[in-house]
Design an enzyme around this catalytic site. Structure first.
Site, PDB file in Angstrom:
ATOM      1  N   GLU A 179      -6.761   3.632  -5.768  1.00 54.41           N
ATOM      2  CA  GLU A 179      -8.086   3.727  -5.164  1.00 54.41           C
ATOM      3  C   GLU A 179      -8.683   5.056  -5.614  1.00 54.41           C
ATOM      4  OE1 GLU A 179     -10.162   3.547  -0.757  1.00 54.41           O
ATOM      5  OE2 GLU A 179      -8.258   4.614  -0.994  1.00 54.41           O
ATOM      6  N   HIS A 196     -10.646  -4.454   2.167  1.00 50.47           N
ATOM      7  CA  HIS A 196     -10.611  -4.187   3.604  1.00 50.47           C
ATOM      8  C   HIS A 196     -11.619  -3.137   4.048  1.00 50.47           C
ATOM      9  CE1 HIS A 196      -8.283  -1.110   1.665  1.00 50.47           C
ATOM     10  NE2 HIS A 196      -8.336  -0.361   2.749  1.00 50.47           N
ATOM     11  N   ASP A 197     -12.251  -2.439   3.106  1.00 48.00           N
ATOM     12  CA  ASP A 197     -13.208  -1.377   3.432  1.00 48.00           C
ATOM     13  C   ASP A 197     -14.660  -1.777   3.194  1.00 48.00           C
ATOM     14  OD1 ASP A 197     -11.437   0.572   4.311  1.00 48.00           O
ATOM     15  OD2 ASP A 197     -11.101   1.375   2.298  1.00 48.00           O
ATOM     16  N   ASP A 250       0.848  -1.191   0.000  1.00 48.38           N
ATOM     17  CA  ASP A 250       0.000   0.000   0.000  1.00 48.38           C
ATOM     18  C   ASP A 250       0.883   1.240   0.000  1.00 48.38           C
ATOM     19  OD1 ASP A 250      -2.938   0.996   0.605  1.00 48.38           O
ATOM     20  OD2 ASP A 250      -2.935  -1.169   0.940  1.00 48.38           O
ATOM     21  N   ASP A 294      -3.385   4.500  -2.209  1.00 45.41           N
ATOM     22  CA  ASP A 294      -4.537   4.909  -1.404  1.00 45.41           C
ATOM     23  C   ASP A 294      -5.033   6.288  -1.837  1.00 45.41           C
ATOM     24  OD1 ASP A 294      -6.197   4.358   0.997  1.00 45.41           O
ATOM     25  OD2 ASP A 294      -5.195   6.131   1.802  1.00 45.41           O
TER      26      ASP A 294
END
Length: 577
Positions: A269, A344-345, A105, A212
């Site tokens: 993202e 993960h979200d 990430d 991210d």
């Protein structure tokens, strides 16, 4: 149409199956109840056997963990409970030794407020790093009361500005107050980001980055007030001014220039960017910015932009439209896309888009696998998706939710309703559907206490959910009818027929609103994916463009009449003629 060929250049990162690992919840190796890097290393052979080509590690950097590692205090060090820098180097090597690749990430919109850069920045207005973050003086109303620089709301439903008593100014944070935004307008700051967060890890041999919040680095000039769309709220959703700013493509071009000498890839993202034309600016190969992005149109179904917990209805027609639209969008372009339903979200895909009832759960998991496994783009799986993990039950109490968004939402409801039991009950119903926590519970390895994630003698950092007793790796390993073995078969087929399933031309076929049908064409072959998204038995028919005699069933999750699809039944047909 069978003569159509893909226009997309073949690359390892397009064909590779990516598996996302959430370090704290994957595997604990040392008995402290927290997942760690040695635990990940211990499961690499499992991932290779599954058919994974690339592992993606969610933030593992040094962090006070206000937002589960997305608040980084040192880009060049490791969160201590996860291990050491040497452990991380071993992970990179062990992954490569097995013929797999690894991406990390990249969290560079903000840092932790404990990062040395921010500690310097807030030490005084004259500090050389003051301008590395976004500081503004207070405004004052007609009565002399101090006000924030604007009315923006952070993504965690709090004001986006926090007052610093020592230097008498506010700093901007689009997330938690402990996550101050970096000032990308400052060139010196950008150079430091590139050196410490990017080059440092490229030199250690990683194979790319998931980036991210990739469209938030450039804010709208002047930071104006957001439109008031919720008059009863103190702050307002400011997406228009915090995403896709005027210099964002310039910044991404700079990042791409750093990555260019390495054989790596990027996936961004990309929140709050619904327009296809805007997305294409990021992912066009000619633009040389990002290789692909996550479009959240599907996983955001049922939620309100800027407010995850304000739910609205949606149906299978909406699910089909959002999931499949990027298949057609990239067809005749040089752009590439992602295929995913979990991360993960997000809540678990079986619970959100199918049914997690015991009578449907297994076939629903397999049905969604067939849809994803035959779509064009890079396929991303999230830990536990391969065994059909589901959301925590409605009976989960509020104190079990650990995510900062969930905690803030419950606290907000408590304050607004004076602890009204009915309001809290409704809040928990919403959390049970869309909370990020459902993806963050410990991985379910077996049916022993704590699901084999950690020793039965310790308390895991987050409670396991009771479904581990019936949904776990050990139970499904080698069992032909399991979701795990189904995913293995599907990933083998995806690789065997990559010209169809990875690169193939896409054609949507409309029949019943609850049926998803699409054809793929490539290398002189054609395939048909058909799936029943409902709990009702549905009639369907083979499209006229595909003769029944030519089409061979290569994988399915049920056996029944040719013209009937049972609840959540899926089939994939192929013809090489």
């Amino acid at each position: 149409m069978s003569s159509q060929q893909s226009q997309h250049e073949q690359k390892w990162w397009k064909e590779g199956v990516v598996y996302q690992i959430y370090p704290s919840s994957f595997k604990d190796s040392n008995g402290d109840g927290i997942g760690d890097i040695p635990g990940i290393i211990s499961k690499l052979d499992y991932l290779r056997e599954l058919g994974v080509d690339i592992i993606w590690i969610s933030p593992h950097y040094k962090s006070p963990q206000v937002d589960m590692g997305y608040d980084i205090s040192d880009y060049e060090d490791i969160h201590e409970p996860y291990g050491t820098l040497e452990d991380c180097e071993r992970l990179i090597q062990a992954t490569h030794d097995r013929g797999m690749r690894i991406i990390f990430d990249l969290v560079i919109n903000h840092t932790s407020d404990l990062h040395p850069w921010f500690l310097e920045s807030r030490s005084s207005k004259s500090n050389p790093k003051r301008d590395w973050y976004i500081w503004r003086p207070a405004k004052y109303d007609e009565n002399g009361n101090r006000c924030r620089p604007n009315n923006w709301r952070s993504n965690f439903s709090t004001p986006a500005w926090t007052w610093d008593e020592d230097t008498q100014e506010y700093y901007l944070h689009l997330y938690a107050s402990e996550q101050p935004d970096l000032n990308w307008e400052n060139e010196e700051c950008r150079r430091a980001i590139y050196d410490t967060a990017i080059r440092f890890w490229l030199e250690k041999g990683i194979d790319g980055f998931r980036i991210d919040t990739v469209n938030r680095y450039s804010k709208y000039p002047g930071l104006p007030d957001a439109e008031v769309t919720q008059p009863d709220e103190e702050t307002q959703i400011a997406v228009k001014y915090t995403t896709n700013g005027p210099r964002i493509h310039e910044f991404l071009t700079e990042i791409n220039d750093i990555l260019a000498p390495y054989d790596v890839f990027t996936v961004g993202e990309l929140p709050c960017t619904p327009k296809q034309s805007e997305v294409m600016e990021y992912i066009s190969a000619r633009a040389k910015q990002l290789n692909m992005v996550f479009n959240f149109d599907t996983v955001d179904l049922g939620t309100t932009p800027g407010d995850r917990f304000r739910l609205k209805p949606y149906g299978n027609v909406d699910f089909k439209r959002e999931l499949l639209k990027w298949q057609s969008a990239i067809a005749d372009s040089d752009a590439w896309t992602t295929v995913f339903l979990e991360n993960h979200d997000q809540g678990r895909s079986i619970s959100r888009f199918a049914s997690d009832l015991p009578e449907y759960r297994v076939q629903a998991g397999k049905m969604l696998a067939m849809i994803l496994g035959t779509m064009t783009g890079t396929l991303f799986l999230y830990q536990g998706q391969e065994i059909g993990m589901i959301n925590a039950p409605l009976s989960w109490p509020a104190h079990e939710y650990k995510c900062i968004r969930s905690v803030n939402h419950v606290e907000k409801i408590r304050e607004k309703t004076n602890n009204d039991p009915a309001a809290l009950c409704e809040a928990l119903k919403i959390l049970q559907k869309v909370a990020r926590d459902h993806a963050r519970v410990p991985m379910q390895w077996d049916d022993s206490p704590n699901a084999g994630f950690c020793s039965a003698k310790v308390d895991p950092w987050m409670s396991v959910i009771d479904s581990y007793k019936t949904i776990n790796v050990a139970d499904q390993m080698g069992r032909k009818d399991s979701v795990l073995e189904f995913w293995k078969r599907l990933l083998c087929l995806r690789k065997e027929y990559k010209e169809l399933f990875v690169y193939g031309k896409f054609q949507l076929i409309e029949q019943d609103k609850d049926l998803m049908l699409f054809a793929k064409y490539g290398a002189g072959m054609k395939s048909l994916t058909v799936a029943n998204l409902s709990s009702e038995t549905k009639k369907w028919e083979m499209p006229s463009s595909m003769a029944v005699s030519d089409m061979k069933l290569i994988i399915g999750n049920m056996t029944g009449a040719l013209d009937l699809l049972g609840p959540y039944e899926g089939r994939v047909y192929i013809s090489t003629q």
